[in-house]
Design an enzyme around this catalytic site. Structure first.
Site, short mmCIF file in Angstrom:
data_model
loop_
_atom_site.label_atom_id
_atom_site.label_comp_id
_atom_site.label_asym_id
_atom_site.label_seq_id
_atom_site.Cartn_x
_atom_site.Cartn_y
_atom_site.Cartn_z
CG HIS A 156 79.23 55.57 69.37
ND1 HIS A 156 78.00 55.18 68.88
CD2 HIS A 156 79.27 55.18 70.66
CE1 HIS A 156 77.32 54.55 69.85
NE2 HIS A 156 78.07 54.56 70.94
CG HIS B 47 83.06 52.64 65.31
ND1 HIS B 47 83.48 53.79 65.95
CD2 HIS B 47 81.76 52.47 65.66
CE1 HIS B 47 82.46 54.29 66.65
NE2 HIS B 47 81.41 53.51 66.48
CG ASP C 220 77.25 57.22 65.11
OD1 ASP C 220 76.51 56.42 64.52
OD2 ASP C 220 77.77 56.99 66.23
CG ASP D 186 74.45 56.40 67.47
OD1 ASP D 186 74.66 57.51 66.93
OD2 ASP D 186 75.27 55.46 67.43
ZN ZN Z 1 77.18 55.22 66.94
#
Ligand code: ZN
Length: 307
Positions: free
Chosen positions: A161, A122, A159, A242
């Site tokens: 996200h 991120h 992931d 995740d």
């Molecule tokens: Zn994540």
């Protein structure tokens, strides 16, 4: 030839506030699950500033360094906090991926997994966010390109996200193919299919509730053919776990076996195009039991390929 497991005790020094999901115990969950595997254990070095400067401007690196507190926490955004040990951990995390790249490209190991934290996908050029400070996998990719002289590196991010930071860092760099699968809509809000960079970015937004079959079909249709066409000389994985059904932060419904499956298929592509050269780095994964089981499933595949 074996699989390298790269980590460092400094990664325990990044302490987040009580109740924060990106917690020290995650590293124990991962390393505990890998105990007993036949891995070449390597200490992550601190990243060199030259390596970070291929990805972040000096002004940003200086800001992160200056923000490091002597005690307590300093917050760079609502969920990204620095403790006294965070700076060293962040340098080890990026340095660990660089070391992984050196070991794999140097032929010392077949593939490598960096069990490091804080995660990196991120972190944008000039913005720490989403538990991340430096773009670890992009630091490794640029090191492979600029230091080792490669011309094509693929980064695959499963992931849950969107890897908005990785996308921000590579969207103008056609030497890097970036593929991200992620639940959408979800934090950080980016990652729509129409975000394609300079033609080097593939985003696979998946609806909440996507299970194994939907995940696998998306990879079969949109990811593997694209990597096959790109012909990477090194494949880097942003390995967040995740998307597991037990994860408290998101709503995809994968099982540990799905992470083994995608790792197998990515290793097949790496075998075909680049002598099996795969570097993987830990990103998210917040249910400790699912994280351990998923990381073990992922690394077991790498280890079998390294035999
Ligand atoms: Zn994540």
């Amino acid at each position: 030839m074996t699989t390298a497991l790269i980590t460092h005790d400094d990664c325990y020094g990044h302490v987040t506030p009580p109740g924060h999901p990106e917690q020290v115990a995650r590293l124990d969950a991962v390393l505990g699950a890998l105990e007993g595997m036949d891995l070449t254990r390597v200490k992550a070095p601190l990243a060199a500033d030259d390596d970070l400067l291929r990805v972040h401007p000096k002004s940003y690196i200086d800001m992160v360094r200056a923000a490091a507190p002597d005690t307590g926490w300093r917050s760079l955004d609502g969920d990204t906090h620095m403790s006294a040990g965070t700076l060293a951990a962040a340098y080890r995390a990026a340095g660990g991926v660089v070391r992984a790249v050196d070991l794999v490209l140097g032929g010392e190991v077949h593939n490598a997994f960096a069990a490091v934290r804080p995660p990196g996908h991120h972190a944008e050029r000039e913005t720490a966010m989403g538990f991340c400070f430096f773009g670890n996998v992009v630091v490794g990719a640029r090191h492979a390109l600029d230091h080792h002289g490669l011309s094509r590196v693929a980064i695959v991010d499963f992931d849950v996200h969107h890897g908005n930071g990785t996308q921000d860092l590579v969207e103008d760099d056609p030497r890097i193919l970036f593929v991200s699968s992620h639940q959408w809509p979800l934090y950080p809000g980016t990652g729509a299919a129409h975000e394609t960079g300079c033609g080097n970015i593939v985003n696979l937004p998946l609806p909440e509730g996507t299970e194994s079959a939907g995940f696998r079909a998306a990879y079969e249709r949109q990811v593997f053919p694209r990597i096959d066409t790109f012909k990477p000389q090194l494949l880097i994985i942003s390995a967040g776990f995740d998307a597991h059904r037990a994860d408290p932060l998101a709503g995809l419904e994968l099982e540990a076996a799905d992470f083994a499956w995608v790792t197998e298929r990515l290793c097949d592509l790496a075998d075909k195009h680049c002598g099996g050269r795969v570097v993987s780095s830990l990103e998210g994964g917040y249910d400790l039991e699912a994280l351990g089981a998923s990381a073990a499933a992922h690394v077991r595949v790498l280890e079998e390929r390294g035999r």
